[in-house]
Motif scaffolding. Structure first.
Motif, PDB file in Angstrom:
ATOM      1  N   ILE A  57       0.840  -1.203   0.000  1.00 29.45           N
ATOM      2  CA  ILE A  57       0.000   0.000   0.000  1.00 29.45           C
ATOM      3  C   ILE A  57       0.874   1.251   0.000  1.00 29.45           C
ATOM      4  O   ILE A  57       0.631   2.209  -0.740  1.00 29.45           O
ATOM      5  CB  ILE A  57      -0.941  -0.010   1.220  1.00 29.45           C
ATOM      6  N   LEU A  58       1.934   1.194   0.800  1.00 26.19           N
ATOM      7  CA  LEU A  58       2.865   2.325   0.868  1.00 26.19           C
ATOM      8  C   LEU A  58       3.457   2.613  -0.511  1.00 26.19           C
ATOM      9  O   LEU A  58       3.495   3.758  -0.972  1.00 26.19           O
ATOM     10  CB  LEU A  58       3.981   1.978   1.858  1.00 26.19           C
ATOM     11  N   ALA A  59       3.910   1.554  -1.186  1.00 29.35           N
ATOM     12  CA  ALA A  59       4.484   1.717  -2.526  1.00 29.35           C
ATOM     13  C   ALA A  59       3.447   2.314  -3.468  1.00 29.35           C
ATOM     14  O   ALA A  59       3.747   3.235  -4.234  1.00 29.35           O
ATOM     15  CB  ALA A  59       4.972   0.370  -3.057  1.00 29.35           C
ATOM     16  N   GLY A  60       2.217   1.798  -3.367  1.00 31.27           N
ATOM     17  CA  GLY A  60       1.159   2.307  -4.238  1.00 31.27           C
ATOM     18  C   GLY A  60       0.907   3.787  -4.004  1.00 31.27           C
ATOM     19  O   GLY A  60       0.790   4.576  -4.947  1.00 31.27           O
ATOM     20  N   VAL A  61       0.861   4.180  -2.725  1.00 32.07           N
ATOM     21  CA  VAL A  61       0.600   5.585  -2.398  1.00 32.07           C
ATOM     22  C   VAL A  61       1.729   6.465  -2.931  1.00 32.07           C
ATOM     23  O   VAL A  61       1.496   7.510  -3.545  1.00 32.07           O
ATOM     24  CB  VAL A  61       0.456   5.758  -0.866  1.00 32.07           C
ATOM     25  N   LEU A  62       2.984   6.030  -2.722  1.00 32.05           N
ATOM     26  CA  LEU A  62       4.129   6.835  -3.146  1.00 32.05           C
ATOM     27  C   LEU A  62       4.144   7.003  -4.663  1.00 32.05           C
ATOM     28  O   LEU A  62       4.359   8.097  -5.179  1.00 32.05           O
ATOM     29  CB  LEU A  62       5.438   6.183  -2.675  1.00 32.05           C
ATOM     30  N   VAL A  63       3.920   5.895  -5.396  1.00 30.17           N
ATOM     31  CA  VAL A  63       3.940   5.970  -6.854  1.00 30.17           C
ATOM     32  C   VAL A  63       2.782   6.831  -7.359  1.00 30.17           C
ATOM     33  O   VAL A  63       2.947   7.651  -8.273  1.00 30.17           O
ATOM     34  CB  VAL A  63       3.893   4.558  -7.476  1.00 30.17           C
TER      35      VAL A  63
END
Lengths: 313, 270
Positions: free
Chosen positions: A286-292
């Protein structure tokens, strides 16, 4: 809505396959547990069951198959179990006012996010600086690029403990520093490669045009090469931030760290709590998704302001 | 650093561009390529000179030598009585490439202002110059548009405006209309002629098209490849006033015929 539909279909398919896989994955431990608590299991005895395939076990003990979906320490948890664990360690704790407790995934995500941010900043700066050097200096072009490529062939899991040991040798107490370095190590490469392409993207005629104005190299950089590289920059930043996150998590694994998503995954493994591992994995995703997504948004706004959004279409 | 334009050498009778025995040999993996061989030519101020010839005849290379984008390996070349390098620093010429090459991240107005920014013109003078040259190429009102919002012909007009913005008195044009369709090309040829008549600039114009060369030029330089050289220099007898239908007159057709013969003669060398 038209965009969301294919995504949702794929998501549903993944969840379906996952859910179906739970039964064969957990049937053995489910039967072992049932036998211990006195249920009739065919065949009797864990050793005997080793000889029988999971499919046969499921066929011969149909009444006990639902137990696969209710294991406390499953080999493969159900989507529902993971969701419950995730909620219990994030939203539920936040509602309790314990969002930043050590048991909260939000706390660990925040720790990981900080190192990711610093690693991303460091890696991006190094990548951009390296790209400028490579484009403007023939020596650097010949010397730096091969090393940049070699650096990426060294497995980061092998390098991470060395960086951490080295950092503590140098007396750096803050654990975030080596983590950020490892993160930057993974992140700089896509930025470097992308920016080299971007800075070299202007056509020969455009460079000739600047020569006819007797433009200085720095004018050529600021007015032509840098703006021309912006679309390339954002493409590499999106790869870079994901790499930075992976780097941070890897950096949290071997340190004996007790904070961060990587530490959470390692501790979950050591204490045999697969639900905690899965919840941490989802938090990382989820963190990766939010950052991207955030960078994607920044890209859209920037390109629209530069008038490049429609030109690129 | 605004008003001091290079003095037009043409008024003194001396040529604006003078090449004497110019040679340029490229060293390639397949051996030397003679891009220019013994090219001698004098261009007076205010002339409209077309360079025509098949690919590899050195017409673009010659233009690039004038612009100091290539270094000749032999002979002499002067622009406004200076070396090409010095002429460039004196802002002697504006160069128009085949591709408009506008920066997609700049509006039309900001694209035209690019050379002015680089040359350090003050902001208010940049604005007035941009407005003036955009009017010259009939793009007034398009300052705020981005290049992708304009047609190919309009983009090329903007790139001509960019070359005019700093008042160079030589205009070097390398097949500027080569990528445009016939109708747009006719229109731009007409506009270019009237622009030339109004400004009195010296124009060097590279083209593949015989009608284009004959219609535009006061002097047509026919070139031939391997080695790149001049085979004929034709002074046009056509009047300075040229409506598009001049292309149906016997004089025009005779001139076109002579150019075609010159091109054919060049090929017979092989």
């Amino acid at each position: 809505m038209r965009k969301a539909l294919p995504v949702l279909v794929v998501l549903a398919a993944i969840l379906g396959i996952w859910w179906l896989a739970v039964a064969p994955m957990n049937i053995r431990i489910a039967l072992d547990g049932a036998e211990r608590s006195g249920a009739a299991v065919v065949p009797e005895g864990a050793r005997e069951r080793q000889e029988v395939s999971v499919w046969a076990l499921m066929a011969r003990n149909p009444d006990l198959v639902p137990l696969s979906y209710a294991q406390e320490r499953p080999r493969l948890p159900t989507p529902g179990q993971v969701a419950t664990e995730f909620w219990d360690t994030t939203g539920a704790m936040a509602l309790d006012g314990r969002a930043m407790s050590r048991r909260s995934l939000l706390f660990h995500a925040w720790i990981t996010l900080q190192s990711t941010f610093w690693g991303f900043l460091l890696g991006t700066s190094l990548g951009i600086a390296g790209a400028i050097g490579i484009v403007y200096s023939r020596t650097l072009n010949l010397s730096l690029m091969p090393w940049a490529i070699i650096s990426q062939t060294i497995p980061i899991v092998a390098l991470a403990p060395m960086i951490i040991v080295l950092a503590s040798q140098l007396g750096i107490e803050e654990r975030g520093v080596p983590k950020a370095i490892i993160s930057a190590y993974l992140c700089f490469f896509p930025v470097l490669v992308g920016m080299v392409s971007g800075l070299r993207s202007p056509a020969a005629a455009q460079l000739d045009l600047l020569r006819t104005y007797s433009a200085t190299p720095s004018q050529g950089f600021w007015k032509l090469r840098l703006p021309a590289s912006v679309p390339y920059l954002f493409a590499s930043l999106k790869v870079g931030i994901a790499a930075a996150l992976v780097g941070t998590i890897v950096g949290e694994l071997p340190t004996g760290a007790i904070r961060g998503l990587g530490a959470r995954i390692l501790i979950g493994d050591q204490f045999g709590t697969p639900l905690a591992i899965w919840a941490a994995l989802f938090m990382a995703a989820i963190l990766a998704g939010v950052l991207v997504t955030f960078l994607d948004l920044a890209q859209r706004v920037t390109l629209r302001r530069m008038g490049l959004a429609e030109a690129a279409r | 650093m605004t008003g001091d334009m290079p003095t037009p050498a043409g008024s003194m009778g001396a040529p604006v561009i003078a090449a004497e025995g110019l040679n340029l040999t490229f060293q390639t993996a397949d051996g030397p390529v003679h891009a220019l061989s013994d090219v001698s030519l004098a261009i007076a101020g205010g002339e409209f000179v077309s360079f025509i010839g098949p690919s590899g005849c050195g017409k673009t290379t010659f233009l690039r030598c004038i612009a100091a984008l290539e270094q000749p390996t032999g002979g002499t070349l002067s622009v406004n009585g200076m070396t090409p390098d010095a002429a460039r620093r004196a802002r002697a010429y504006g160069y128009v490439f085949q591709a408009a090459g506008l920066y997609p991240w700049r509006t039309i107005g900001r694209n035209v202002a690019l050379p002015l920014e680089i040359m350090g013109f003050p902001k208010d003078e940049q604005d007035s110059r941009v407005a003036r040259v955009l009017e010259m190429v009939e793009l007034t009102g398009f300052e705020k548009k981005f290049p992708w919002q304009l047609s190919g012909g309009m983009q090329q007009r903007a790139s001509i405006a960019r070359a005019l913005a700093f008042d160079a008195d030589i205009l070097l044009m390398d097949e500027p209309f080569g990528a445009l369709d016939e109708i747009v090309r006719d229109r731009l040829n007409e506009e270019l002629l009237s622009l030339w008549a109004r400004t009195g600039k010296t124009v060097c114009f590279v083209t593949h098209s015989i009608p284009e060369a004959v219609y535009l030029s006061t002097k047509i330089v026919v070139m031939s490849p391997r080695p790149g050289r001049i085979t004929d220099v034709i002074d046009s007898p056509l009047p300075k006033e040229r409506p598009l239908d001049i292309r149906d007159t016997p004089e025009f057709l005779a001139l076109a015929h002579r150019v075609r013969e010159g091109l054919r003669a060049g090929h017979a060398y092989e």
